[in-house]
Write a protein that holds these residues in place. Structure first.
Motif, PDB file in Angstrom:
ATOM      1  N   ALA A  52       1.132   2.806   0.594  1.00  0.00           N
ATOM      2  CA  ALA A  52      -0.119   2.908  -0.172  1.00  0.00           C
ATOM      3  C   ALA A  52      -1.064   1.772   0.217  1.00  0.00           C
ATOM      4  N   ARG A  53      -0.528   0.571   0.351  1.00  0.00           N
ATOM      5  CA  ARG A  53      -1.364  -0.581   0.692  1.00  0.00           C
ATOM      6  C   ARG A  53      -1.907  -0.475   2.124  1.00  0.00           C
TER       7      ARG A  53
ATOM      8  N   LEU B  33      -5.025  -2.663   2.802  1.00  0.00           N
ATOM      9  CA  LEU B  33      -4.697  -3.932   2.139  1.00  0.00           C
ATOM     10  C   LEU B  33      -3.560  -4.675   2.838  1.00  0.00           C
ATOM     11  N   GLN B  34      -2.917  -4.016   3.778  1.00  0.00           N
ATOM     12  CA  GLN B  34      -1.737  -4.581   4.455  1.00  0.00           C
ATOM     13  C   GLN B  34      -1.620  -3.867   5.798  1.00  0.00           C
TER      14      GLN B  34
ATOM     15  N   ARG C  57      -6.711   0.834  -8.071  1.00  0.00           N
ATOM     16  CA  ARG C  57      -7.246   0.286  -9.331  1.00  0.00           C
ATOM     17  C   ARG C  57      -7.298  -1.243  -9.253  1.00  0.00           C
ATOM     18  N   GLN C  58      -6.195  -1.833  -8.755  1.00  0.00           N
ATOM     19  CA  GLN C  58      -6.130  -3.297  -8.681  1.00  0.00           C
ATOM     20  C   GLN C  58      -7.126  -3.877  -7.679  1.00  0.00           C
ATOM     21  N   SER C  59      -7.320  -3.171  -6.557  1.00  0.00           N
ATOM     22  CA  SER C  59      -8.138  -3.752  -5.486  1.00  0.00           C
ATOM     23  C   SER C  59      -9.579  -3.271  -5.525  1.00  0.00           C
ATOM     24  N   GLY C  60      -9.831  -2.223  -6.284  1.00  0.00           N
ATOM     25  CA  GLY C  60     -11.178  -1.668  -6.330  1.00  0.00           C
ATOM     26  C   GLY C  60     -11.524  -0.843  -5.092  1.00  0.00           C
ATOM     27  N   ARG C  61     -10.507  -0.507  -4.229  1.00  0.00           N
ATOM     28  CA  ARG C  61     -10.801   0.287  -3.022  1.00  0.00           C
ATOM     29  C   ARG C  61     -10.631   1.780  -3.265  1.00  0.00           C
TER      30      ARG C  61
END
Ligand code: GDP
Length: 328
Positions: free
Chosen positions: A200-201, A206-207, A324-328
């Motif tokens: 997912a990341r 994000l990764q 949700r956490q990253s706003g992406r």
């Protein structure tokens, strides 16, 4: 209204079982460890009906007290040090909780029950890790155990102690030999959630990579929400007995990785995956797959969620949380 006491209430299975029993009209009690266990907030938000009792599987007096205060009809022992990888570095702790903890629960229950040992029904969450170096394929209730980790060894002890409690004292004690069961609530220390979270990341940028151990190990992965139903069905039988709970299908860790990446539209997944000996183990369980035909015929149980759906459910949950956490 029947009452149930669940140890391991803050874990994946404890939460699903609590939801399941509440929907069935049970009064549900949970044993909660530590002075200010941060996971109690999870229980209170997901299943606020649960009544929590402070206690620890390594502290028998606390178990006697929890039984006295909750007066359960059914006890589900789901509490354990549950990570195989962790169990090598923490073998004593694993033995104290996952093996001797079961002795404590059974002895507390025996004291509690006095001269009516069959009055409360006891469930032990046994594990496919007891089969380790599998002596036959698929594994059934009669397959010789050959554990391959301190965790597996502890689960063998607990499994036979449960059987001995019914054979020696007439307790209504049953073991469910659960093959790997997963969900979005699985901890990140387990391979499936590590993969769904990492994929997912990567999909969200994000990764860059996923660093893995042995991709060739095979597991029989089911959905935890299906497996808690088998726990309950087992305790509804008048005769206590042991059952394999599994899907009957096995996949390599590599298949889980590939399926998860394909779900987010990444086909050249090997570009994102690296292996590191840091994540390999002193001894491996190479290939396990369960034969749950006894559960199917005697309990009427079968899994509902298949492999691809399970992977998709886990990746989708992590995508939602990460975006949700990253706003992406
Ligand atoms: P287990 O079956 O109870 O040990 O559940 P796990 O989810 O911890 O591990 C399942 C399999 O995945 C094992 O054979 C591991 O060796 C393998 N595996 C490969 N890479 C990893 C990793 O990075 N983390 C974990 N936990 N397991 C891995």
């Amino acid at each position: 209204m029947p009452a149930a006491l669940i140890t391991g209430i803050t874990g994946q299975d404890g939460l699903y079982l609590a939801e399941f029993l509440i929907a069935k009209g049970y009064e549900v009690h949970g044993l909660i460890r530590g002075q200010d266990n941060p996971k109690q907030h999870l229980v209170r938000s997901l299943v606020p009906e649960v009544q929590l009792h402070r206690g620890d599987l390594t502290d028998m007096t606390s178990l006697v007290r929890a039984l006295r205060d909750s007066q359960p009809d059914e006890v589900y022992n789901l509490g354990a040090v549950s990570s195989v990888a962790y169990s090598w570095d923490n073998a004593h702790l694993t033995t104290d909780v996952t093996a001797v903890g079961v002795l404590n629960v059974l002895e507390a229950l025996r004291l509690h029950l006095g001269d009516d040992p069959g009055r409360v029904r006891f469930y032990q969450a046994s594990s496919s890790e007891i089969f380790g170096k599998a002596q036959e394929t698929p594994q059934t209730e009669r397959t010789l155990p050959w554990p391959r980790s301190p965790y597996g060894v502890s689960k063998v002890y607990a499994h036979y102690l449960t059987i001995n409690s019914r054979e020696s004292y007439g307790m209504h004690a049953s073991s469910g030999i659960l093959f790997n069961h997963e969900s979005p609530r699985r901890g990140l220390e387990f391979v499936t959630r590590k993969i769904s979270h990492g994929v997912a990341r990567i999909a969200l940028g994000l990764q860059d990579e996923l660093v893995m151990g042995n991709l060739d190990a095979h597991r029989d992965w089911g959905f935890a929400g299906d497996y808690v139903e088998a726990m309950w069905l087992q305790l509804q039988r008048d005769e206590p007995d042991d059952y394999i709970v599994a899907t009957g299908e096995t996949h390599a860790v590599r298949d889980f990785v590939a399926t998860a990446f394909q779900h987010v539209g990444i086909d050249d997944w090997e570009r994102h995956v690296r292996t590191d000996p840091r994540f390999t183990r002193p001894a491996e369980v190479d290939h396990i797959v369960g034969d749950a035909s006894k559960a199917r015929t005697e309990l009427g149980w079968k899994p509902r969620v298949a492999f691809r759906e399970l992977v998709a459910m886990m990746v989708d949950a992590d995508l939602a949380e990460q975006s949700r956490q990253s706003g992406r």
